[in-house]
Design an enzyme around this catalytic site. Structure first.
Site, short mmCIF file in Angstrom:
data_model
loop_
_atom_site.label_atom_id
_atom_site.label_comp_id
_atom_site.label_asym_id
_atom_site.label_seq_id
_atom_site.Cartn_x
_atom_site.Cartn_y
_atom_site.Cartn_z
N ASP A 138 16.86 2.70 -2.05
CA ASP A 138 16.21 2.63 -0.51
C ASP A 138 17.30 3.23 0.45
OD1 ASP A 138 15.62 1.59 2.09
OD2 ASP A 138 13.92 0.66 1.05
N THR A 187 0.70 -1.06 0.02
CA THR A 187 -0.03 -0.08 0.06
C THR A 187 1.00 1.36 0.05
OG1 THR A 187 -0.01 0.16 2.34
CG2 THR A 187 -1.88 -1.11 1.46
#
Ligand code: PRP
Ligand code: URA
Length: 209
Positions: free
Chosen positions: A200, A108
């Site tokens: 990241d 999500t």
């Protein structure tokens, strides 16, 4: 209204460019983030009020300025925000440090909280929230909401690389919070990673991928 401060000092831009390179390993990545955080801290603290005090130098009496006003708390968003703490502590060694643990759900992209430990007197302090990446803005916005629930009224956000989407979200959710960033990148990709970004940040800091 929230102000966006883009800190585009040449030293910061130079160091950030090396952080973006995929060949840069965790040791150099950590060191560069530490150095940039200290340089950014110079601007993030620029509006701190000062007051006059009387002192004696070896030569004569003098009126000089010291920092006045509220004390400081630094609040990194775990994990990657940890890489920005020491640079700021070098500048404000008496600051207290709170921690908010959030990770982005990979599906999500929404933040999930897993930890929160803040100084008892956090509401009396100027709070500098630190996280290298402002992507969708969900993590930073939730961390700021949490701090407001603890009574904080003077909050600023310091991040390294921001996406326009994240800036818009934090400014819409928290119009009282100024954002300090070293770069505003182009966009988010389909995985909500910043483009061109640096990948990241947590994995690159700690070598976990
Ligand atoms: C990264 C980054 C921010 C967040 C930004 O953390 O350090 O906290 O993502 O994304 P957002 O603006 O879309 O919320 P991540 O969830 O990867 O956790 P980590 O620091 O533990 O790796
Ligand atoms: N989190 C990161 O570490 N990098 C991004 O580009 C987006 C979120």
């Amino acid at each position: 209204m929230s102000t966006l401060h883009v800190i585009d000092h040449p030293l910061i831009q130079h160091k950030l460019s090396y952080m973006r390179k995929k060949e840069t390993g965790p040791k150099d990545f950590r060191q560069l983030l530490d150095e940039i955080s200290m340089l950014m801290g110079y601007e993030v603290t620029r509006d701190f009020p000062t007051k006059e005090i009387e002192i004696e130098t070896p030569i004569c009496k003098a009126t000089v300025n010291i920092i006045a006003g509220k004390k400081v708390a630094i609040v990194p968003i775990l994990r990657a925000g940890l890489g920005m703490v020491d640079g700021l502590l070098n500048l404000v060694p008496v600051a207290k440090v709170g921690h908010i643990g959030l990770y982005r759900d990979p599906r999500t992209h929404l933040p999930v909280e897993y930890y929160c430990k803040l100084p008892n007197d956090i509401e009396e302090r100027v709070v500098i929230v630190v996280d290298p990446m402002l992507a969708t803005g969900g993590s930073s916005s939730d961390a700021i909401t949490k701090l407001k629930e603890h009574g904080c009224t003077n909050i600023r956000l310091m991040c390294l690389v921001s996406a326009p989407e994240g800036i818009r979200k934090v400014q819409a959710d928290h119009p009282d919070v100024d954002i300090y960033t070293a770069a505003v990148d182009e966009k988010l990709n389909e995985n909500a990673y910043i483009v061109p970004g640096l990948g990241d940040a947590g994995d690159r800091l700690y070598g976990t991928k």
